[in-house]
Scaffold this active site. Structure first.
Site, PDB file in Angstrom:
ATOM      1  N   ARG A  75      -0.500   1.857 -12.716  1.00  0.00           N
ATOM      2  CA  ARG A  75      -0.748   1.731 -11.266  1.00  0.00           C
ATOM      3  C   ARG A  75       0.496   1.112 -10.646  1.00  0.00           C
ATOM      4  O   ARG A  75       0.962   0.070 -11.099  1.00  0.00           O
ATOM      5  CB  ARG A  75      -1.947   0.842 -10.976  1.00  0.00           C
ATOM      6  CG  ARG A  75      -1.949   0.386  -9.510  1.00  0.00           C
ATOM      7  CD  ARG A  75      -3.204  -0.321  -9.078  1.00  0.00           C
ATOM      8  NE  ARG A  75      -4.304   0.608  -8.970  1.00  0.00           N
ATOM      9  CZ  ARG A  75      -5.427   0.345  -8.293  1.00  0.00           C
ATOM     10  NH1 ARG A  75      -5.580  -0.801  -7.660  1.00  0.00           N
ATOM     11  NH2 ARG A  75      -6.392   1.233  -8.242  1.00  0.00           N
TER      12      ARG A  75
ATOM     13  N   HIS B  49      -4.260   9.258  -6.193  1.00  0.00           N
ATOM     14  CA  HIS B  49      -5.209   8.384  -6.912  1.00  0.00           C
ATOM     15  C   HIS B  49      -6.244   9.283  -7.600  1.00  0.00           C
ATOM     16  O   HIS B  49      -7.421   9.289  -7.243  1.00  0.00           O
ATOM     17  CB  HIS B  49      -5.875   7.439  -5.896  1.00  0.00           C
ATOM     18  CG  HIS B  49      -6.585   6.276  -6.523  1.00  0.00           C
ATOM     19  ND1 HIS B  49      -6.518   5.967  -7.864  1.00  0.00           N
ATOM     20  CD2 HIS B  49      -7.395   5.312  -5.971  1.00  0.00           C
ATOM     21  CE1 HIS B  49      -7.246   4.894  -8.101  1.00  0.00           C
ATOM     22  NE2 HIS B  49      -7.786   4.482  -6.980  1.00  0.00           N
TER      23      HIS B  49
ATOM     24  N   GLN C 224      -9.805   8.247  -9.000  1.00  0.00           N
ATOM     25  CA  GLN C 224     -10.769   7.964  -7.934  1.00  0.00           C
ATOM     26  C   GLN C 224     -11.487   9.244  -7.502  1.00  0.00           C
ATOM     27  O   GLN C 224     -12.701   9.256  -7.255  1.00  0.00           O
ATOM     28  CB  GLN C 224     -10.046   7.324  -6.741  1.00  0.00           C
ATOM     29  CG  GLN C 224     -10.942   7.052  -5.555  1.00  0.00           C
ATOM     30  CD  GLN C 224     -11.926   5.919  -5.787  1.00  0.00           C
ATOM     31  OE1 GLN C 224     -11.542   4.844  -6.222  1.00  0.00           O
ATOM     32  NE2 GLN C 224     -13.201   6.154  -5.496  1.00  0.00           N
TER      33      GLN C 224
ATOM     34  N   ASP D 172     -10.900   4.963   4.095  1.00  0.00           N
ATOM     35  CA  ASP D 172     -10.161   4.030   3.228  1.00  0.00           C
ATOM     36  C   ASP D 172      -9.506   3.003   4.148  1.00  0.00           C
ATOM     37  O   ASP D 172      -9.479   3.192   5.380  1.00  0.00           O
ATOM     38  CB  ASP D 172      -9.102   4.843   2.436  1.00  0.00           C
ATOM     39  CG  ASP D 172      -8.242   3.995   1.511  1.00  0.00           C
ATOM     40  OD1 ASP D 172      -8.654   2.878   1.154  1.00  0.00           O
ATOM     41  OD2 ASP D 172      -7.147   4.464   1.136  1.00  0.00           O
TER      42      ASP D 172
ATOM     43  N   CYS E  30     -13.361   4.488  -1.242  1.00  0.00           N
ATOM     44  CA  CYS E  30     -12.862   4.139  -2.581  1.00  0.00           C
ATOM     45  C   CYS E  30     -12.998   2.649  -2.869  1.00  0.00           C
ATOM     46  O   CYS E  30     -13.057   2.249  -4.023  1.00  0.00           O
ATOM     47  CB  CYS E  30     -11.423   4.597  -2.749  1.00  0.00           C
ATOM     48  SG  CYS E  30     -10.321   3.971  -1.457  1.00  0.00           S
TER      49      CYS E  30
ATOM     50  N   ARG F  11     -16.434   5.239 -11.307  1.00  0.00           N
ATOM     51  CA  ARG F  11     -15.042   5.095 -11.744  1.00  0.00           C
ATOM     52  C   ARG F  11     -14.990   4.932 -13.265  1.00  0.00           C
ATOM     53  O   ARG F  11     -14.144   5.503 -13.943  1.00  0.00           O
ATOM     54  CB  ARG F  11     -14.380   3.861 -11.096  1.00  0.00           C
ATOM     55  CG  ARG F  11     -14.216   3.895  -9.594  1.00  0.00           C
ATOM     56  CD  ARG F  11     -13.333   5.008  -9.130  1.00  0.00           C
ATOM     57  NE  ARG F  11     -12.044   5.043  -9.818  1.00  0.00           N
ATOM     58  CZ  ARG F  11     -11.024   4.179  -9.621  1.00  0.00           C
ATOM     59  NH1 ARG F  11     -11.133   3.226  -8.727  1.00  0.00           N
ATOM     60  NH2 ARG F  11      -9.892   4.300 -10.293  1.00  0.00           N
TER      61      ARG F  11
HETATM   62  N1  NVA Z   1      -5.078   3.454  -0.011  1.00  0.00           N
HETATM   63  C1  NVA Z   1      -5.489   2.298  -0.791  1.00  0.00           C
HETATM   64  C2  NVA Z   1      -6.377   2.702  -1.901  1.00  0.00           C
HETATM   65  C3  NVA Z   1      -6.931   1.558  -2.703  1.00  0.00           C
HETATM   66  C4  NVA Z   1      -7.842   1.989  -3.814  1.00  0.00           C
HETATM   67  C5  NVA Z   1      -4.248   1.580  -1.298  1.00  0.00           C
HETATM   68  O1  NVA Z   1      -3.337   2.247  -1.806  1.00  0.00           O
HETATM   69  O2  NVA Z   1      -4.184   0.349  -1.187  1.00  0.00           O
HETATM   70  N1   CP Z   2     -10.747   2.059  -5.672  1.00  0.00           N
HETATM   71  C1   CP Z   2      -9.887   1.357  -6.413  1.00  0.00           C
HETATM   72  O1   CP Z   2      -8.929   1.877  -6.978  1.00  0.00           O
HETATM   73  O2   CP Z   2     -10.169   0.032  -6.493  1.00  0.00           O
HETATM   74  P1   CP Z   2      -9.258  -1.096  -7.151  1.00  0.00           P
HETATM   75  O3   CP Z   2      -8.032  -1.243  -6.280  1.00  0.00           O
HETATM   76  O4   CP Z   2     -10.113  -2.320  -7.150  1.00  0.00           O
HETATM   77  O5   CP Z   2      -8.861  -0.663  -8.527  1.00  0.00           O
END
Ligand code: NVA
Ligand code: CP
Length: 329
Positions: free
Chosen positions: A106, A133, A136, A229, A270, A315
């Site tokens: 990540r 992602h 997800q 989101d 998400c 998830r």
């Molecule tokens: N768009 C958000 C998704 C988090 C799961 C981010 O990248 O922070």
């Molecule tokens: N939806 C998601 O990826 O959550 P986290 O950032 O908690 O992993």
């Protein structure tokens, strides 16, 4: 269906049949977990989790799924390794690839997870980049299937910043699976034109569609799934909050939006979500801009139409399916 040795970097790399296979496997693994049946499909293997951004769901899902499959797990947090600071991605990949059977990443640019995959020699799974992602989306699809029975013909409307990881990935996933994807946002937040064209090609083959609209009433009319989101994603500067709140507030998911969508519509997110002031950032921003909720109201978030906690649970089951499929002997 054989996905052994494959990376999982974006759903662009997977056929609709392969995606269906992963969803079926996730449903089967979920059922087994509920029955208490063992699923030690990867016994004796080990995986590494690299997190350059924070996480609750993704990290916990990878850890629990790995243990349920019989694997050992090492978690590398945003500061606890040499990655990027003292050691390049290519070198890190070659080191971890000698020690582990699979690597989750990540972080920031998609090119980083792609480089990791190029050098690792073991499956690499994208746990979120700025652009995509994909794990997800599998959880979202499993949740949609659980609610509607299938994916084909389902209209999913994404409200908000549709040019970031969630908007992009949902557009790819929906267009591959014969769904009708709508990005509902101000024009500047529409996904990249090249990606839209590519997804329209997928939609042509699958019988789905991709549309972009600035009109909330028209965009959400008859929607089966209303999705949103956060308005500011991880890694973006604080300075963008003011602009995002001003430009995206008309795209907040409210009860009116859900009513316009219709009786059968469900709400997905998400997570994490800013639907009240019970978080540090939510409170700071709320006070600064005089608002109580951002991308979704608490009324919608807490309503029976909201399936966000089923989605969060999924998830784990879908990540388990991705690991089991790509690490299978
Ligand atoms: N768009 C958000 C998704 C988090 C799961 C981010 O990248 O922070
Ligand atoms: N939806 C998601 O990826 O959550 P986290 O950032 O908690 O992993």
């Amino acid at each position: 269906m054989k996905l052994t040795g494959r990376h999982f970097l974006t759903l662009k790399d997977f056929t609709p049949e392969e995606i269906t296979y992963l969803l079926d496997l996730a449903a089967e693994l979920k059922r087994k977990k509920k029955e208490g049946a063992p699923t030690l499909l990867c016994q004796g293997k080990n995986i590494a989790l690299i997190f350059e951004k924070t996480s609750t769901r993704t990290r916990c899902s990878f850890e629990v799924a790995a243990r349920d499959l019989g694997m050992g797990v090492t978690y590398l947090d945003p500061s606890g390794s040499q990655i990027g600071k003292k050691e390049s991605i290519a070198d890190t990949a070659r080191v971890l690839g000698r020690i582990y059977d699979g690597i989750e990443y990540r972080g920031f640019g998609q090119e980083i997870v792609e480089e990791l995959a190029r050098y690792a020699g073991v499956p690499v799974w994208n746990g979120l980049t700025n652009e995509y992602h994909p794990t997800q989306i599998l959880a979202d699809m499993l949740t949609i299937r659980e609610n509607f029975g299938s994916l084909k013909g389902i209209k999913l409307v994404y409200m908000g910043d549709a040019r970031y990881n969630m908007g992009n990935s949902l557009m790819v996933g929906c267009s591959k699976m014969g769904m009708d994807f709508v990005a509902c946002a101000p024009e500047k937040y529409f996904p990249d034109k090249g990606l839209v064209s590519q997804c329209r090609e997928y939609a042509k083959a699958s019988g789905g569609s991709v549309s972009l609209t600035t009109d909330v009433e028209e965009g959400t009319k008859g929607a089966d799934v209303v999705y949103t989101d956060v308005w500011v994603s991880m890694g973006e500067p604080d300075a963008v909050w003011e602009e995002r709140i001003r430009e995206l507030s008309p795209y907040r998911v409210t009860s009116q939006v859900m009513e316009n969508a219709g009786e059968k519509a469900i709400f997905l997110h998400c997570l994490p979500a800013f639907h009240d002031l019970k978080t540090k950032i939510g409170k700071e921003i709320g006070i600064r801009f005089g608002i109580n909720e951002m991308e979704v109201t608490s009324q919608v978030f807490e309503s029976p139409r909201s399936k966000v906690f089923d989605e969060a649970e999924n998830r784990m089951h879908t990540i388990k399916a991705v690991m089991a499929a790509t690490l299978a002997e």
